[in-house]
Design an enzyme around this catalytic site. Structure first.
Site, PDB file in Angstrom:
ATOM      1  N   ASP A 295       0.874  -1.159   0.000  1.00 14.60           N
ATOM      2  CA  ASP A 295       0.000   0.000   0.000  1.00 14.60           C
ATOM      3  C   ASP A 295       0.921   1.222   0.000  1.00 14.60           C
ATOM      4  O   ASP A 295       2.119   1.140   0.258  1.00 14.60           O
ATOM      5  CB  ASP A 295      -0.945  -0.023   1.217  1.00 14.60           C
ATOM      6  CG  ASP A 295      -2.146   0.881   0.979  1.00 14.60           C
ATOM      7  OD1 ASP A 295      -3.162   0.723   1.665  1.00 14.60           O
ATOM      8  OD2 ASP A 295      -2.065   1.753   0.087  1.00 14.60           O
TER       9      ASP A 295
HETATM   10  C1  GLC Z   1      -4.123   4.321  -0.295  1.00  8.64           C
HETATM   11  C2  GLC Z   1      -5.069   3.236   0.119  1.00  8.64           C
HETATM   12  C3  GLC Z   1      -5.215   2.129  -0.878  1.00  8.64           C
HETATM   13  C4  GLC Z   1      -5.117   2.709  -2.275  1.00  8.64           C
HETATM   14  C5  GLC Z   1      -3.694   3.211  -2.447  1.00  8.64           C
HETATM   15  C6  GLC Z   1      -3.483   3.857  -3.813  1.00  8.64           C
HETATM   16  O1  GLC Z   1      -3.311   4.727   0.775  1.00  8.64           O
HETATM   17  O2  GLC Z   1      -4.861   2.655   1.394  1.00  8.64           O
HETATM   18  O3  GLC Z   1      -6.484   1.489  -0.644  1.00  8.64           O
HETATM   19  O4  GLC Z   1      -5.409   1.721  -3.237  1.00  8.64           O
HETATM   20  O5  GLC Z   1      -3.307   4.123  -1.426  1.00  8.64           O
HETATM   21  O6  GLC Z   1      -4.234   5.026  -3.907  1.00  8.64           O
END
Ligand code: GLC
Length: 751
Positions: A295
């Site tokens: 993430d």
């Molecule tokens: C964010 C979220 C995740 C998302 C990623 C890309 O922090 O936790 O769900 O897909 O970053 O935007």
């Protein structure tokens, strides 16, 4: 002999490719007979460690067309693409945008390996569907698959190969802003919804209309303490195996191409560097063949967790756990060459990770045609089409949950010709959308005000704002609303929260209806007019305070582009509401977490009955205001004749459960018939109810249907603390009904 043959084949292969080298650096794999794995092997042999690190590097994108390609702000990223240091971008969208940066990758980098483009298409790309939590209240898996397929079709027409969806985290805490992204509190149902969404998004990944799914957030992110975003998670192994992991397992079984690490720890180890999760469970036990992406920045954030000393240590610990692609923390592209040189990471480990990413680039056909998803003509034809919007309307109206309908005030009567429509959320399109609006545009949406006008004509609707965007109100606003109400036959009051308070980093400690809205409803109530309350929110709010201030309550969630038309269809009866909530509505914030599949404890409080020295609160009931699986219709349904095909079965047998359902009202309607079990005695205590089946049926007024389910030993199993599947003999209760509380009951023995 075999080795010689293989070496000869490889020489032949290298020779072939060199000869066929196209004008770009892209290895000429067109019309080749080589398998994907053979082509991967060839690439890996020719890539430098820095280029391999590049494939594991995903950067947040930007504007890459026109002068921006040389924009100093973007120059660094574009140069990294030329240097083979970027394998994927997120947040670069559009056929033109993606083509521009893909050309740099394919024509100007040494290996010419195409880029993967990813984006958070959580509930629609341009045509925005209901939030996943609302969509799940339809209990229509086929519809959810179709919705996801349209999201994929639009995304893939806009240059995207990959979305970070579905979110499959189970959560019982509506203070957490991300409950809107999931499918509610039930693990069994969450797994089925996850599979439907993955099927819709991916298809077989063999055309340009589908994209890779990314199941997130692995694992147990929905268990953040106190519903506070990015907070600590501490769940038992029994809870991990029985409540949190099964939705990811269902996703792997459904063929999810990728999985995303979660930000939280599990057993005190951050998920991004947790070899129990990523290597033991995901790869070894479940046989996951795709790749794992972090993430946002979670590799680098191992330092904040106190699990890594610096970026290099973080990169090493993440990769050694089996995690692979590094979203936006840049620790892998920076430090992998040194880690390999120092022998801390083997080239085999690197090749395994890079090979999986290359596999999907081949699978998507990007080596044959790097621009197949970046087609402006297709983009123009597909996005926001009338057909897509018609599906979004169908999805939205079936997501609405009717919670209360006293005196059958709904559907609106022809006599109710003058409507006082009160509340900012009836008109404010910005507040109709959550954080995950993707490339949707609020101004393209149909507001509740417009939807009612479309249905009933402008003359019958008198709008008043009632409160401000900052949830304050004033005597002027209230008096204006009261005046409108006094001249109307019925009041429709839109309350709740702005959709902007749904999604990531939107935890709320207070999920009561805002005080200003309560004040407004109290003033409206004094007019004596029937009040239909519409709740706009990305989570179950505490609606206890509006029980006495409303004649009807309609949970509208956040419904997307077609909000107004969907709400108008339900309020007028053009569509008979069929939604059933997939998350319990707490009676009070202090009651959270509250969920239907709770445990009996040593001293269960009778409901109703004397709770002395039992598990209870002194100031509120144990039960939620509205239970899991609950939702009203404009008609009524009666359940009778619950029968089991046997009073006892062996573990190799199954039992048939049948029940009669009758539409006892005057309107045709849909009913979600739900099947629950309870394992009365087991080696690990089991919940008082567990959903094990459901069927959404249509019944004409007066019609009866016999609905049948089958229960097998697998349905009665659970996991022990080591993740071992357990099936134990004993007595089981069976419940069938239209929600998790009002059910018929029978029982049988498993021998
Ligand atoms: C964010 C979220 C995740 C998302 C990623 C890309 O922090 O936790 O769900 O897909 O970053 O935007």
């Amino acid at each position: 002999m075999k080795k010689v043959l293989l070496v000869f084949q490889l020489f032949l292969l290298v020779g072939l490719i060199t000869a066929q080298k196209s004008s770009t650096n892209l290895p000429a794999y067109k019309n080749t007979q080589l398998s994907i794995n053979q082509r991967i092997a060839d690439l890996l042999k020719r890539m430098t460690i820095q280029e391999k690190a590049g494939q594991l590097n995903q950067l947040n994108g930007g504007v890459f067309t026109g002068p921006a390609l040389n924009d100093p702000g973007q120059k660094g990223k574009v140069q990294m693409v030329r240097d083979g240091k970027v394998g994927s971008f997120l947040n670069v969208t559009g056929a033109k945008e993606t083509r521009a940066i893909q050309e740099v990758a394919v024509k100007e980098s040494r290996m010419g390996i195409p880029i993967l483009f990813a984006f958070d298409v959580i509930h629609g790309y341009k045509t925005i569907f209901p939030i996943p939590l609302a969509e799940a209240c339809s209990w229509d898996l086929k519809q959810m698959e179709i919705n996801s397929a349209i999201s994929a079709k639009e995304s893939s027409a806009a240059g995207l190969h990959w979305t970070f969806a579905p979110m499959v985290d189970i959560s019982t805490d509506p203070r957490w802003g991300r409950v809107m992204e999931g499918a509610g509190e039930d693990t069994y149902y969450g797994g089925l919804v996850a599979a439907a969404r993955i099927k819709g998004l991916q298809g077989n990944l063999d055309d340009a209309a589908h994209i890779m799914a990314c199941v997130k957030h692995f694992a147990a992110y929905g268990a953040v303490e106190a519903g506070r975003e990015y907070n600590h998670v501490d769940v038992s192994r029994v809870a991990l195996w029985n409540k949190y992991l099964p939705t990811y397992k269902a996703s792997v079984d459904a063929g999810a191409a990728t999985i995303m690490n979660s930000f939280n720890v599990v057993d005190g180890i951050p998920a991004s560097a947790n070899s129990f999760l990523v290597d033991d469970v995901l790869k070894k036990r479940w046989g996951f063949k795709g790749f794992v992406v972090s993430d946002w920045g979670s590799f680098g954030e191992l330092i904040n967790h106190g699990y890594a000393t610096d970026d290099k240590d973080a990169a090493m610990k993440a990769l050694l756990s089996g995690s692979m692609m590094d979203m936006e923390s840049k620790v892998v592209v920076e430090h992998l060459p040194a880690l390999v040189k120092e022998g801390k990471i083997t080239m085999q480990q690197v090749d395994e990770a890079v090979g999986k990413i290359l596999y999907y680039k081949f699978k998507l056909g990007l080596f044959e045609d790097p621009y197949k998803f970046s087609d402006e003509a297709r983009e123009k034809a597909v996005l926001f089409s009338p057909e897509n919007r018609a599906v979004a309307l169908k999805a939205a109206q079936s997501s609405i949950v009717l919670l209360k309908n006293n005196n059958q005030v709904l559907p609106l009567k022809k006599s109710a010709s003058k409507i006082a429509l009160v509340g900012l959320y009836a008109k404010s399109k910005e507040d109709m959308f959550d954080f995950w609006i993707a490339n949707g545009d609020a101004k393209d949406a149909v507001s509740i005000y417009e939807g009612l006008q479309n249905k009933l004509g402008a003359g019958s609707i008198d709008y008043s704002q009632g409160y401000n965007a900052d949830n304050t109100t004033s005597e002027t606003l209230i008096n204006e609303a009261v005046k409108s109400a006094n001249n109307a036959d019925v009041v429709i009051a839109t309350i709740g929260l702005s959709g902007k308070l749904g999604g990531e980093e939107r935890s709320l400690a207070n999920i009561n209806i805002p005080e200003a809205q309560i004040q407004l409803l109290k003033a409206l109530q004094k007019t004596g007019k029937p009040i239909v309350v519409l709740v706009n929110s990305g989570r179950p709010m505490v609606l206890t305070q509006i029980q006495d201030l409303s004649t009807a309550i309609v949970q509208c969630w956040i419904l997307g582009t077609e909000t107004g038309n969907a709400v108008a269809n339900v309020l007028t009866g053009a569509y008979n509401p069929s939604g059933k909530t997939v998350m319990s509505f707490p009676y009070a914030v202090g009651q959270i977490p509250v969920y239907y599949n709770h445990f009996n404890t040593n001293r269960p409080a009778p409901d109703p009955g004397d709770g002395a020295w039992k598990s209870r609160y002194r100031d509120i009931p144990n039960q939620p205001l509205y239970p899991f699986g609950y939702g009203l219709s404009y008609t009524t349904f009666a359940y009778s004749g619950l029968k089991l095909s046997a009073s006892a079965i062996a573990k190799t047998e199954s039992v048939k459960v049948s029940v009669n359902v009758t539409n006892t009202g005057k309107m045709d309607g849909e009913e979600v018939v739900q099947l629950y079990i309870r394992d009365l005695t087991a080696s690990i205590v089991r919940p008082v109810k567990e959903l094990k089946g459901f069927q959404k049926i249509n019944l004409k007024a007066g019609e009866s249907k016999s609905v049948e389910f089958t229960l097998s030993a697998k349905d009665l199993s659970f996991y022990d603390a080591n993740g071992k599947t357990i099936v134990e003999a004993g007595k089981f209760n069976v419940f069938v009904g239209g929600d998790s509380k009002n059910t018929l009951m029978s029982s049988f023995d498993l021998k």
